[in-house]
Each structure stands twice: as C-alpha cells, then as structure tokens.
Motif scaffolding. Structure first.
Motif, PDB file in Angstrom:
ATOM      1  N   ASP A 227       0.826  -1.210   0.000  1.00 27.62           N
ATOM      2  CA  ASP A 227       0.000   0.000   0.000  1.00 27.62           C
ATOM      3  C   ASP A 227       0.859   1.259   0.000  1.00 27.62           C
ATOM      4  O   ASP A 227       2.004   1.264   0.481  1.00 27.62           O
ATOM      5  CB  ASP A 227      -0.895   0.039   1.241  1.00 27.62           C
ATOM      6  N   CYS A 228       0.253   2.350  -0.489  1.00 31.73           N
ATOM      7  CA  CYS A 228       0.850   3.676  -0.369  1.00 31.73           C
ATOM      8  C   CYS A 228      -0.297   4.682  -0.341  1.00 31.73           C
ATOM      9  O   CYS A 228      -1.206   4.612  -1.173  1.00 31.73           O
ATOM     10  CB  CYS A 228       1.789   3.974  -1.540  1.00 31.73           C
ATOM     11  N   TYR A 229      -0.275   5.595   0.617  1.00 25.91           N
ATOM     12  CA  TYR A 229      -1.364   6.542   0.816  1.00 25.91           C
ATOM     13  C   TYR A 229      -0.871   7.957   0.501  1.00 25.91           C
ATOM     14  O   TYR A 229       0.318   8.269   0.634  1.00 25.91           O
ATOM     15  CB  TYR A 229      -1.881   6.458   2.248  1.00 25.91           C
ATOM     16  N   VAL A 230      -1.812   8.837   0.129  1.00 28.34           N
ATOM     17  CA  VAL A 230      -1.404  10.164  -0.345  1.00 28.34           C
ATOM     18  C   VAL A 230      -2.417  11.221   0.058  1.00 28.34           C
ATOM     19  O   VAL A 230      -3.606  10.932   0.220  1.00 28.34           O
ATOM     20  CB  VAL A 230      -1.226  10.156  -1.883  1.00 28.34           C
ATOM     21  N   THR A 231      -1.944  12.452   0.219  1.00 29.69           N
ATOM     22  CA  THR A 231      -2.815  13.625   0.363  1.00 29.69           C
ATOM     23  C   THR A 231      -2.013  14.882   0.061  1.00 29.69           C
ATOM     24  O   THR A 231      -0.779  14.874   0.134  1.00 29.69           O
ATOM     25  CB  THR A 231      -3.427  13.732   1.775  1.00 29.69           C
ATOM     26  N   ASN A 232      -2.748  15.946  -0.277  1.00 33.46           N
ATOM     27  CA  ASN A 232      -2.149  17.283  -0.271  1.00 33.46           C
ATOM     28  C   ASN A 232      -3.046  18.232   0.524  1.00 33.46           C
ATOM     29  O   ASN A 232      -2.985  19.455   0.341  1.00 33.46           O
ATOM     30  CB  ASN A 232      -1.911  17.810  -1.694  1.00 33.46           C
ATOM     31  N   ASP A 233      -3.868  17.682   1.395  1.00 29.92           N
ATOM     32  CA  ASP A 233      -4.745  18.478   2.255  1.00 29.92           C
ATOM     33  C   ASP A 233      -3.889  19.437   3.095  1.00 29.92           C
ATOM     34  O   ASP A 233      -3.061  18.997   3.892  1.00 29.92           O
ATOM     35  CB  ASP A 233      -5.541  17.548   3.172  1.00 29.92           C
ATOM     36  N   PRO A 234      -4.075  20.761   2.935  1.00 35.81           N
ATOM     37  CA  PRO A 234      -3.214  21.704   3.660  1.00 35.81           C
ATOM     38  C   PRO A 234      -3.304  21.599   5.175  1.00 35.81           C
ATOM     39  O   PRO A 234      -2.328  21.892   5.875  1.00 35.81           O
ATOM     40  CB  PRO A 234      -3.723  23.075   3.183  1.00 35.81           C
ATOM     41  N   TRP A 235      -4.454  21.173   5.688  1.00 38.22           N
ATOM     42  CA  TRP A 235      -4.649  21.124   7.138  1.00 38.22           C
ATOM     43  C   TRP A 235      -4.281  19.766   7.729  1.00 38.22           C
ATOM     44  O   TRP A 235      -4.156  19.628   8.938  1.00 38.22           O
ATOM     45  CB  TRP A 235      -6.091  21.499   7.475  1.00 38.22           C
ATOM     46  N   LYS A 236      -4.090  18.774   6.880  1.00 39.44           N
ATOM     47  CA  LYS A 236      -3.682  17.453   7.361  1.00 39.44           C
ATOM     48  C   LYS A 236      -2.333  17.037   6.798  1.00 39.44           C
ATOM     49  O   LYS A 236      -1.829  15.959   7.112  1.00 39.44           O
ATOM     50  CB  LYS A 236      -4.746  16.413   6.995  1.00 39.44           C
ATOM     51  N   GLY A 237      -1.770  17.889   5.959  1.00 41.39           N
ATOM     52  CA  GLY A 237      -0.463  17.628   5.361  1.00 41.39           C
ATOM     53  C   GLY A 237       0.537  18.677   5.775  1.00 41.39           C
ATOM     54  O   GLY A 237       0.862  18.794   6.952  1.00 41.39           O
ATOM     55  N   THR A 238       0.976  19.486   4.805  1.00 39.82           N
ATOM     56  CA  THR A 238       2.049  20.431   5.119  1.00 39.82           C
ATOM     57  C   THR A 238       1.699  21.884   4.812  1.00 39.82           C
ATOM     58  O   THR A 238       2.581  22.705   4.641  1.00 39.82           O
ATOM     59  CB  THR A 238       3.335  20.055   4.369  1.00 39.82           C
ATOM     60  N   GLY A 239       0.405  22.200   4.724  1.00 43.18           N
ATOM     61  CA  GLY A 239       0.037  23.609   4.712  1.00 43.18           C
ATOM     62  C   GLY A 239      -0.431  24.196   3.407  1.00 43.18           C
ATOM     63  O   GLY A 239      -1.076  25.239   3.412  1.00 43.18           O
ATOM     64  N   HIS A 240      -0.099  23.573   2.246  1.00 54.22           N
ATOM     65  CA  HIS A 240      -0.680  24.052   0.990  1.00 54.22           C
ATOM     66  C   HIS A 240      -0.749  22.903  -0.018  1.00 54.22           C
ATOM     67  O   HIS A 240      -0.167  21.837   0.181  1.00 54.22           O
ATOM     68  CB  HIS A 240       0.064  25.279   0.434  1.00 54.22           C
TER      69      HIS A 240
ATOM     70  N   HIS B 291       0.449  22.406  -2.983  1.00 57.90           N
ATOM     71  CA  HIS B 291       1.594  22.025  -3.808  1.00 57.90           C
ATOM     72  C   HIS B 291       2.462  20.941  -3.157  1.00 57.90           C
ATOM     73  O   HIS B 291       3.321  20.366  -3.824  1.00 57.90           O
ATOM     74  CB  HIS B 291       2.461  23.249  -4.115  1.00 57.90           C
ATOM     75  N   ASP B 292       2.280  20.700  -1.884  1.00 58.67           N
ATOM     76  CA  ASP B 292       3.064  19.664  -1.205  1.00 58.67           C
ATOM     77  C   ASP B 292       2.292  18.351  -1.180  1.00 58.67           C
ATOM     78  O   ASP B 292       1.170  18.283  -0.684  1.00 58.67           O
ATOM     79  CB  ASP B 292       3.390  20.073   0.230  1.00 58.67           C
ATOM     80  N   ILE B 293       2.911  17.315  -1.713  1.00 56.75           N
ATOM     81  CA  ILE B 293       2.319  15.984  -1.721  1.00 56.75           C
ATOM     82  C   ILE B 293       2.973  15.156  -0.621  1.00 56.75           C
ATOM     83  O   ILE B 293       4.200  15.030  -0.570  1.00 56.75           O
ATOM     84  CB  ILE B 293       2.539  15.292  -3.083  1.00 56.75           C
ATOM     85  N   THR B 294       2.162  14.616   0.264  1.00 57.27           N
ATOM     86  CA  THR B 294       2.653  13.750   1.334  1.00 57.27           C
ATOM     87  C   THR B 294       2.204  12.317   1.060  1.00 57.27           C
ATOM     88  O   THR B 294       1.022  12.075   0.781  1.00 57.27           O
ATOM     89  CB  THR B 294       2.125  14.193   2.709  1.00 57.27           C
ATOM     90  N   MET B 295       3.155  11.383   1.111  1.00 55.18           N
ATOM     91  CA  MET B 295       2.840   9.965   0.947  1.00 55.18           C
ATOM     92  C   MET B 295       3.284   9.182   2.170  1.00 55.18           C
ATOM     93  O   MET B 295       4.369   9.443   2.723  1.00 55.18           O
ATOM     94  CB  MET B 295       3.504   9.397  -0.304  1.00 55.18           C
ATOM     95  N   VAL B 296       2.454   8.248   2.573  1.00 53.65           N
ATOM     96  CA  VAL B 296       2.724   7.383   3.724  1.00 53.65           C
ATOM     97  C   VAL B 296       2.544   5.936   3.283  1.00 53.65           C
ATOM     98  O   VAL B 296       1.581   5.611   2.587  1.00 53.65           O
ATOM     99  CB  VAL B 296       1.778   7.705   4.897  1.00 53.65           C
ATOM    100  N   ALA B 297       3.470   5.077   3.681  1.00 59.21           N
ATOM    101  CA  ALA B 297       3.387   3.664   3.307  1.00 59.21           C
ATOM    102  C   ALA B 297       3.656   2.786   4.526  1.00 59.21           C
ATOM    103  O   ALA B 297       4.615   3.022   5.264  1.00 59.21           O
ATOM    104  CB  ALA B 297       4.404   3.340   2.204  1.00 59.21           C
TER     105      ALA B 297
ATOM    106  N   VAL C 145       5.528  19.830  -5.587  1.00 57.11           N
ATOM    107  CA  VAL C 145       5.429  19.577  -7.028  1.00 57.11           C
ATOM    108  C   VAL C 145       5.216  20.895  -7.767  1.00 57.11           C
ATOM    109  O   VAL C 145       4.732  21.879  -7.205  1.00 57.11           O
ATOM    110  CB  VAL C 145       4.309  18.575  -7.364  1.00 57.11           C
ATOM    111  N   VAL C 146       5.560  20.907  -9.049  1.00 55.06           N
ATOM    112  CA  VAL C 146       5.609  22.154  -9.808  1.00 55.06           C
ATOM    113  C   VAL C 146       4.231  22.760 -10.050  1.00 55.06           C
ATOM    114  O   VAL C 146       4.097  23.981 -10.170  1.00 55.06           O
ATOM    115  CB  VAL C 146       6.349  21.937 -11.146  1.00 55.06           C
ATOM    116  N   ASP C 147       3.174  21.941 -10.084  1.00 58.28           N
ATOM    117  CA  ASP C 147       1.856  22.480 -10.405  1.00 58.28           C
ATOM    118  C   ASP C 147       0.762  21.565  -9.862  1.00 58.28           C
ATOM    119  O   ASP C 147       0.902  20.342  -9.882  1.00 58.28           O
ATOM    120  CB  ASP C 147       1.695  22.636 -11.924  1.00 58.28           C
TER     121      ASP C 147
END
Length: 538
Positions: free
Chosen positions: A88-101, A103-109, A127-129
């Motif tokens: 498995d690998c999980y992902v989000t870019n939620d600003p309030w549950k990730g890193t604030g905006h 453009h930042d993609i957080t993955m957890v495995a 990421v660029v866009d």
C-alpha cells in the motif's frame, strides 16, 4: 550487559537514520521537479506503528519534517488498520492534514515484516503544479488554488490507482512532471521499507519497539534537561511584514515552565482574503524549529524531542481555517522563527541572532510564445534567498535560506526547464545591516523571457516594505526591490507580466546587523570592502 545493550541500541539508531537518509536521497535522485531534485524541498522519515516519528532524514526542510510528524497521525485516523496491506501507499495534499498548501504531496506507506506491521515510512515533496490559479497569492479560497486530494490510497497491494493518475493529468499543466513526482515519492518510501527490513533481518529484530523506546526515552530526557536550564517566565514579541495589499502584524507570547515551552500567537492579525494564510500545522512546525534551534539544536528530531514544544493560537493568519486560501503559506510561516526568536531574545539577551530575509524569494514563471510567434510553453519554479541575520559571534550568511534550508536551483537547471534567460545572479553589496556583526547579503537576480517569448510570474516576496530588523543596536538590513530593467516598480506579491524584450530584476533583502556598528573591528571593515560586500557609498 546493560552497557553493551545501550551501545547496540545507539548503533541501531544510527543505522535507522542512514535508512531514512537513503530514503530521502532516492527522492532527490528520481524527482522530476527541480524544486525537489535541485533544491531539496522535501522530507523523509520513519514512524512506529502508532504513527510517532522515530527518525528523520537530514535532507529536507523543517516545514516539511515537522508537519509530516503530525500528518502521519491524520493518515492513521482515516485509514483503518484492517484496510492496510503490504504494497500500500497513501497520499494527500490536504493543507490542514499535510504540510500547509496544495503544492506539497505527502505519501505514507506501511512497512510489514513477516506479515506484521512494524513501521510507516512517510515523505513529502513540493510539485511544480497542482492546477487552479497556479502557485500564487491571488486565490480567494483553497478551492481556486488547485486540485485537492483527500487522504486516500495511491496504491493498494502494489497496484497504482490509475483513476487518481487520470484525474491528476486532467487537472495540472505539467502532467508528466507531476505524475513522475508521485511515482518518485512512492519509490522513496519503498526504498526506506526495503532498507529497514534488511537491517532488521541482519540483526534479528522482530519489531522496533525496544529501539523506539530507547530513542524516545533519551530524546525526551535530554530535551527536558535543556528546558529545565532555561529561565522561567513569559516574553512577547511583535513584527510587521508586508502582507499582500496591506501590512500584517504577527505577535507571540513565549512561555517557559517546567517541562514545556509554549508559543502562543494571540494578537496576530486576522486571516487575509488573499492566499498568504498559514494553517496552524505549518506555523507550529516553524515555531517548534525556532525554539529547538536555541534550546536543543543537537538533539535528534523525533516525536519525543518535539513533544515538550507546544503551540496555541486563536483563528488568525497563522491559524487559518478551511477554506482560506493558503498557497503562499510559506511566506508567513517562514517569518515565524524570527517572530519567536525575538521573544527568546528577551529571555536570553545577547544570545539570539538578528532578523533575516526569512521568507524565500520564490518565483513561479509561466512562459509562453509571443502572439504570432512559435515557441514553447513551460512552468518554471525558481528559489532564491536573501541574507540571514547577524549572529552574536558571527556575521550573517549571504543568500542563505533560513529557516527553510532549501538550496537554490542551479541556473543551468532552471533555464533547462523553460525558455527563460537568467542574465545575472550575484550578491547584493551594502544589503547586510551594519553592526558589530554584519547582516548577511541579499542577492540580485535578473531574468528575461527567451527571444520570441513573454511570461507571467507569481511574485511571492516580502521584506520589501518592512526590512529585517537589527538586534542589540545593529542596523536593519536593506529592503527588497522588485522592478523591470526600465525602472518600473512591481508589486511584491501577485501575478504580473513581463513582456518580450524586458528583464525582471529582483533585489533580495539583507539580514539585520547585531550590536552597534561603531564596535565593528577595523580588520573586518577592511575585509568587507576588499570582498565587495560593502562599498564606499556606505
């Protein structure tokens, strides 16, 4: 035997750090975006099965690392244990549950050994866009700022969620770069997992429970000892920064008591209608970093060493709630260390560095051919830095990214990503605040569209109207400047246009000086002039 056991545990701790460092280097080697590959705008770490950070890679930024330490817990709250599988690998870019905006993609495995969950690996990258308005402050809500990815599975049992990939490709301007970075993030965690399992098999470890207890107990004890040595009480500080269309006041009260250092942002201005707001998860990351730099800089960063540092705040620009626009959350977030260090300077007079440029002078450039001409379109992201504040025993650092710690992309790499020309990139003389110790210099960057092209750019600059303040009698650093080569002044924030044949000139701000200028050593003054840091004009 106890001594031998402790030595063995220390060796394993060092091995664990090497595991996450290789994890981060995998991301650096395989990333598509220059912000990751060249600048190191990322984080990587390993967590125990309860989601507590055991170790982080040295490579990366405090904003990413310290938010990731909290973000993993959000993943565990939303994905039940019985829905987690090997591969498995999980992902989000939620600003309030990730890193604030966005453009930042957080993955957890999850990391399994012999069918048992033994750890989680997590990583983050810019990421660029992400679609929407692009990387800038002009959005009025998070819904305008790009695609939002809730906490979900990027892959299950090793099979990538192709529906997510198709959604990404349909919503971003640079689909190959963005999708490539998603796969790079996933590979980063996979390498961490493989190295961890190899390490555990080599030494016969069934789980990380004993090692985790060793790491946490020693980190917690060492941090509490440092806090116990601090003076007890509360100290406040305020600073004013540029904001978007009006100045913003940031305020804090720092309180030290037995076993805890609290930073409170009461008194800070209300959220902005523009995208310069900062979720608390990111403000907290940099507040804790600032305190840790002074109190416990040599203690490894993990959940236990971060635990005694707490942050509180009413709703304001440093604690903006959904759906506030937060694309440029780093501008306010990078000001937080100077804000907190100003309060610490009252608790520890004569020991704290002066204010610096703080916020990165990022620029996102959207290049296109001029009307009627052939060429190519491209999205180009470039990081630049001003000077840091002078320190009690040393001059400030020139063109250095504090507090973020990211690198500046090489000009060659930047020009390769799109049709632009960087005509000049050099230190800015006379920009460091005078003092017994001189503030660090900013830099001058001159950028033009390549022949037959024009570009729009997103300005993300601060310290243009409110320069970095000196400490203990030191002078302020030079303010930043944004202009065209014909002298036309431009705004420090927001999307703006540079036509073909014109050049954009950025003059990044300098850091504040420390101590009265008349106390500066004559030899140091002569050296400043010899190196061109200071001219005869000053």
């Amino acid at each position: 035997m106890a001594g031998l056991s402790e030595i063995r545990m220390q060796v394993m701790w060092n091995r664990l750090i090497s595991v996450v460092e290789e994890q981060a280097l995998t991301l650096l080697r395989t990333a598509f975006s220059t912000s990751v590959r060249e600048a190191g705008d990322l984080s990587a770490g390993v967590f125990n099965p309860q989601g507590l950070m055991l170790a982080q890679a040295v490579t990366g930024t405090p904003g990413h690392v310290n938010t990731m330490a909290e973000a993993v817990l959000h993943f565990l709250n939303e994905i039940p244990r019985d829905e987690m599988f090997e591969g498995d690998c999980y992902v989000t870019n939620d600003p309030w549950k990730g890193t604030g905006h966005l453009h930042d993609i957080t993955m957890v495995a999850p990391s399994f050994k012999d069918g048992q969950l033994v750890a989680f690996f997590a990583c983050t990258a810019h990421v660029v866009d992400v679609g929407g308005r692009g990387f800038g402050a002009d959005g009025k809500s998070v819904y305008e700022e790009g695609i939002q990815i809730p906490i979900m599975k990027f892959a299950e049992r090793g099979k990538v969620n192709m529906d997510l990939i198709r959604l990404l490709r349909a919503n971003v301007r640079e689909p190959n770069q963005v999708v490539g970075d998603f796969y790079s993030l996933s590979a980063c965690n996979e390498v961490g997992h493989r190295r961890l399992i190899d390490m555990m098999a080599e030494v016969g470890m069934a789980d990380l429970d004993d090692l985790g207890e060793f790491i946490f107990s020693r980190s917690r004890t060492a941090t509490l000892e440092r806090i116990a040595a601090l003076p007890k009480g509360s100290w406040d500080n305020e600073m004013v920064v540029d904001g978007y269309d009006e100045p913003v006041k940031l305020a804090t009260v720092l309180s030290v008591k037995d076993g805890e250092v609290n930073v409170d942002f009461t008194g800070t201005d209300a959220p902005s209608k523009w995208g310069i707001n900062c979720p608390l998860i990111y403000s907290k990351a940099y507040a804790c970093y600032a305190v840790k730099c002074v109190v416990a800089p040599d203690i490894p960063n993990n959940s236990a060493s971060l635990e005694p540092f707490t942050v509180s705040s009413p709703v304001n620009i440093l604690n903006a709630e959904r759906p506030a626009p937060v694309s440029l959350r780093h501008v306010m977030g990078h000001m937080v260390p100077d804000l907190v260090l100003g309060a610490l300077a009252k608790a520890k007079p004569g020991e704290i560095m002066a204010e610096g440029a703080a916020a990165l002078w990022n620029i996102h450039i959207s290049v296109r051919p001029e009307v009627g001409k052939e060429g190519r379109r491209s999205e180009v992201l470039m990081f630049n830095s001003g000077g840091t504040g002078a320190r009690p025993g040393l001059d400030g650092l020139a063109a250095t990214a504090f507090p973020s710690g990211v690198h500046t992309m090489p000009i060659e790499a930047t020009e390769h990503t799109g049709p632009i020309v960087v005509w000049r990139k050099e230190l800015r003389p006379d920009s460091g605040g005078a003092g017994r110790l001189r503030g660090g210099l900013g830099q001058v960057i001159e950028i033009a569209p390549a022949e037959g092209h024009e570009f729009d750019f997103s300005a993300m600059f601060d310290r243009v109207n409110h320069p970095a303040r000196g400490r203990d009698g030191g002078d302020d650093g030079a303010a930043g400047v944004v202009e065209l080569d014909d002298g036309t002044k431009l705004r420090p924030k927001g999307w703006q246009h540079v036509p073909g044949g014109k050049r954009l000139i950025l003059k990044a701000p300098g850091g504040g000086g420390f101590g009265p200028a008349e106390e500066r050593d004559d030899e140091a003054r002569a050296d400043d002039r010899l190196k061109g840091y200071v001219t005869d004009k000053t």
